[in-house]
Design a protein around this motif. Structure first.
Motif, PDB file in Angstrom:
ATOM      1  N   PRO A 121      31.946  52.459  47.428  1.00 14.91           N
ATOM      2  CA  PRO A 121      32.901  51.887  46.487  1.00 14.91           C
ATOM      3  C   PRO A 121      32.716  50.391  46.277  1.00 14.91           C
ATOM      4  N   CYS A 122      31.911  49.756  47.128  1.00  9.97           N
ATOM      5  CA  CYS A 122      31.695  48.316  47.006  1.00  9.97           C
ATOM      6  C   CYS A 122      30.529  47.976  46.082  1.00  9.97           C
ATOM      7  N   ARG A 123      29.865  48.998  45.559  1.00  8.31           N
ATOM      8  CA  ARG A 123      28.797  48.785  44.583  1.00  8.31           C
ATOM      9  C   ARG A 123      29.244  49.367  43.242  1.00  8.31           C
ATOM     10  N   PRO A 124      28.946  48.680  42.139  1.00 13.00           N
ATOM     11  CA  PRO A 124      29.319  49.229  40.830  1.00 13.00           C
ATOM     12  C   PRO A 124      28.730  50.626  40.630  1.00 13.00           C
TER      13      PRO A 124
ATOM     14  N   VAL B 191      23.183  45.548  31.597  1.00 11.24           N
ATOM     15  CA  VAL B 191      24.585  45.187  31.570  1.00 11.24           C
ATOM     16  C   VAL B 191      24.785  43.912  32.373  1.00 11.24           C
ATOM     17  N   ALA B 192      25.911  43.287  32.159  1.00 11.00           N
ATOM     18  CA  ALA B 192      26.227  42.065  32.902  1.00 11.00           C
ATOM     19  C   ALA B 192      27.558  42.229  33.591  1.00 11.00           C
ATOM     20  N   CYS B 193      27.767  41.512  34.654  1.00 15.14           N
ATOM     21  CA  CYS B 193      29.026  41.576  35.361  1.00 15.14           C
ATOM     22  C   CYS B 193      30.129  40.972  34.507  1.00 15.14           C
ATOM     23  N   SER B 194      31.305  41.517  34.650  1.00 14.88           N
ATOM     24  CA  SER B 194      32.422  40.993  33.885  1.00 14.88           C
ATOM     25  C   SER B 194      32.988  39.762  34.562  1.00 14.88           C
ATOM     26  N   GLY B 195      33.965  39.145  33.939  1.00 12.95           N
ATOM     27  CA  GLY B 195      34.566  37.927  34.449  1.00 12.95           C
ATOM     28  C   GLY B 195      35.531  38.199  35.577  1.00 12.95           C
ATOM     29  N   PRO B 196      36.573  37.391  35.700  1.00 15.17           N
ATOM     30  CA  PRO B 196      37.532  37.538  36.792  1.00 15.17           C
ATOM     31  C   PRO B 196      38.093  38.957  36.846  1.00 15.17           C
ATOM     32  N   GLN B 197      38.228  39.462  38.064  1.00 15.94           N
ATOM     33  CA  GLN B 197      38.639  40.844  38.254  1.00 15.94           C
ATOM     34  C   GLN B 197      40.140  40.957  38.512  1.00 15.94           C
ATOM     35  N   ALA B 198      40.729  42.054  38.015  1.00 10.99           N
ATOM     36  CA  ALA B 198      42.123  42.338  38.316  1.00 10.99           C
ATOM     37  C   ALA B 198      42.254  42.765  39.779  1.00 10.99           C
ATOM     38  N   PRO B 199      43.403  42.622  40.368  1.00  6.34           N
ATOM     39  CA  PRO B 199      43.585  43.070  41.749  1.00  6.34           C
ATOM     40  C   PRO B 199      43.242  44.546  41.890  1.00  6.34           C
ATOM     41  N   LYS B 200      42.613  44.910  42.997  1.00  2.82           N
ATOM     42  CA  LYS B 200      42.167  46.289  43.177  1.00  2.82           C
ATOM     43  C   LYS B 200      43.318  47.281  43.125  1.00  2.82           C
ATOM     44  N   ALA B 201      44.462  46.895  43.608  1.00  5.10           N
ATOM     45  CA  ALA B 201      45.585  47.824  43.656  1.00  5.10           C
ATOM     46  C   ALA B 201      46.026  48.274  42.267  1.00  5.10           C
ATOM     47  N   THR B 202      45.694  47.500  41.235  1.00  7.79           N
ATOM     48  CA  THR B 202      46.117  47.854  39.888  1.00  7.79           C
ATOM     49  C   THR B 202      45.028  48.557  39.093  1.00  7.79           C
ATOM     50  N   ALA B 203      43.856  48.770  39.698  1.00  6.61           N
ATOM     51  CA  ALA B 203      42.756  49.407  38.987  1.00  6.61           C
ATOM     52  C   ALA B 203      43.005  50.908  38.884  1.00  6.61           C
TER      53      ALA B 203
ATOM     54  N   LYS C 261      32.026  48.779  34.518  1.00 11.70           N
ATOM     55  CA  LYS C 261      32.393  47.382  34.234  1.00 11.70           C
ATOM     56  C   LYS C 261      33.739  47.090  34.882  1.00 11.70           C
ATOM     57  N   GLY C 262      33.798  46.067  35.701  1.00 13.58           N
ATOM     58  CA  GLY C 262      35.069  45.667  36.283  1.00 13.58           C
ATOM     59  C   GLY C 262      35.562  46.628  37.346  1.00 13.58           C
ATOM     60  N   GLU C 263      36.825  46.471  37.702  1.00 14.94           N
ATOM     61  CA  GLU C 263      37.426  47.299  38.745  1.00 14.94           C
ATOM     62  C   GLU C 263      37.806  48.662  38.202  1.00 14.94           C
ATOM     63  N   ASN C 264      37.901  49.623  39.106  1.00 17.02           N
ATOM     64  CA  ASN C 264      38.289  50.992  38.761  1.00 17.02           C
ATOM     65  C   ASN C 264      38.872  51.653  40.003  1.00 17.02           C
ATOM     66  N   PRO C 265      39.391  52.867  39.895  1.00 20.08           N
ATOM     67  CA  PRO C 265      40.023  53.487  41.063  1.00 20.08           C
ATOM     68  C   PRO C 265      39.091  53.670  42.263  1.00 20.08           C
ATOM     69  N   VAL C 266      37.776  53.812  42.009  1.00 18.89           N
ATOM     70  CA  VAL C 266      36.847  53.941  43.114  1.00 18.89           C
ATOM     71  C   VAL C 266      36.599  52.577  43.758  1.00 18.89           C
ATOM     72  N   SER C 267      36.303  51.555  42.968  1.00 24.83           N
ATOM     73  CA  SER C 267      36.034  50.226  43.532  1.00 24.83           C
ATOM     74  C   SER C 267      37.264  49.656  44.241  1.00 24.83           C
ATOM     75  N   ALA C 268      38.445  50.100  43.857  1.00 18.61           N
ATOM     76  CA  ALA C 268      39.660  49.643  44.534  1.00 18.61           C
ATOM     77  C   ALA C 268      39.715  50.072  45.999  1.00 18.61           C
ATOM     78  N   LEU C 269      38.862  51.036  46.393  1.00 16.89           N
ATOM     79  CA  LEU C 269      38.824  51.508  47.777  1.00 16.89           C
ATOM     80  C   LEU C 269      37.815  50.736  48.610  1.00 16.89           C
ATOM     81  N   CYS C 270      37.147  49.732  48.025  1.00 18.47           N
ATOM     82  CA  CYS C 270      36.204  48.905  48.787  1.00 18.47           C
ATOM     83  C   CYS C 270      36.978  48.097  49.836  1.00 18.47           C
ATOM     84  N   ARG C 271      36.505  48.149  51.046  1.00 21.50           N
ATOM     85  CA  ARG C 271      37.143  47.390  52.135  1.00 21.50           C
ATOM     86  C   ARG C 271      36.147  46.414  52.746  1.00 21.50           C
TER      87      ARG C 271
END
Length: 347
Positions: free
Chosen positions: A304-307, A18-30, A337-347
């Protein structure tokens, strides 16, 4: 740039699939999850004693640069447990699968393993189902002959499991916090059950078995798995459900293992992974699996900071068989792929 480097490094673990996706949406909206699947990576291997139809129900830890996978084998002699290990996913299909029935664990019905290192006792534990929840221990989980004979986790069956209150239990999962260890399980009839014991008493003393989720059978079926999200007070639990489009996983969150669970995705049925949000899926759905954790201990922690990467069982939707044991399950990995509710908790 730092986040992109982390993304590339982590996803490379899935054999560059797999490949990383492009620009990410803000974490709060994931609020939803998206995935991409590898092809089948672990498949049945020839066995001189029986025909192996399937490998399924994986449990995985990554220790000292090596993946260690425990699984159920479904064969002409019945259900058993097996082990394999490899350095990288490109080696998974050729890594030898070793049955555990020659160890002191012995032959007989064994299924749905969960492996972890119990740090307070400095030993590896393998939780699995016989008729009831069993466990074996080892000082070296990479030695298939080292697992001890099975012991029960409960001296007697809890009343909530017995008829008319219950319908049995299966797919056992242990996770501990600083004070207690909790055993979660499903019953194929819409309930997620939880038992508890003091961390100083584990693996003994499980009691207070209660239902913490109760839904329709098809909406909360089996194969629960629960994790702590690193550097937060949040826990997540995943439970397999059934739909006309195949098996899939739903996700809930809680601020404690003894707390209430609430949906952790904005999609219908708080979906975690299904045939509708996994690209390149070769299976008719996403069934019994486990997240690849940050560490191997009893806290079941994910970063949460790792896919996210999830090892799951799947089967070819074109295959039709007359017996459940003959379903041709194989193991593959889905990567977030991209942001999700778990990755949104990365600090």
């Amino acid at each position: 740039m730092t986040r992109m480097i982390k993304c590339i490094a982590s996803l490379a673990l899935v054999h560059g699939l797999v490949a990383c996706s492009g620009p990410q949406a803000p974490k709060a909206t994931a609020t939803t999850f998206k995935w991409v699947s590898s092809p089948p990576l672990i498949l049945p291997q020839p066995d001189p004693d029986q025909t192996i139809y399937a490998v399924k129900d994986p449990s995985i830890v990554y220790v000292n640069g090596k993946y260690h996978v425990f699984m159920t084998t479904a064969g002409s002699s019945g259900w058993g447990l097996a082990y394999t290990s490899f350095d990288k996913w490109s080696e998974a299909s050729s890594a030898k699968i070793i049955p555990l029935d020659k160890s002191p664990m012995g032959p007989g019905y064994r299924a749905a393993p969960q492996v972890f290192y119990f740090a307070p006792r400095k030993a590896w534990y393998l939780i699995y189902q016989g008729a009831d929840p069993l466990y074996s221990t080892s000082n070296d989980m990479s030695d298939p002959a080292s697992w001890t004979a099975p012991k029960p986790l409960f001296p007697t069956l809890p009343d909530i499991i017995k008829r008319p209150q219950g319908n049995g239990w299966l797919d056992f999962w242990v996770i501990c916090d600083d004070r207690k260890c909790y055993l979660f399980n499903t019953d194929d009839h819409g309930r997620l059950l939880r038992s508890e014991t003091g961390i100083d008493r584990f693996p003994n003393g499980f009691h207070n078995t209660v239902a913490v989720l109760n839904e329709k059978t098809e909406d909360l079926f089996e194969a629960s798995n629960t994790y702590r999200i690193a550097n937060t007070q949040t826990y997540i639990t995943l439970v397999e459900a059934m739909s006309p489009k195949g098996r899939y996983f739903r996700i809930w969150k809680s601020n404690g293992l003894d707390g209430n669970w609430e949906p952790f995705s904005s999609t219908p049925m708080n979906t975690f992974a299904s045939s509708e949000n996994v690209e390149q899926l070769w299976s008719d759905g996403i069934s019994h699996g486990e997240l690849i954790r940050t560490n191997a201990d009893q806290t079941m922690t994910i970063d949460p900071c790792r896919p996210l990467e999830y090892l799951f069982q799947g089967n070819d939707p074109a295959v039709r068989v007359s017996e459940y044991i003959k379903l041709p399950y194989r193991l593959g990995v889905i990567a977030a792929k991209g942001e999700n509710p778990v990755s949104a908790l990365c600090r």
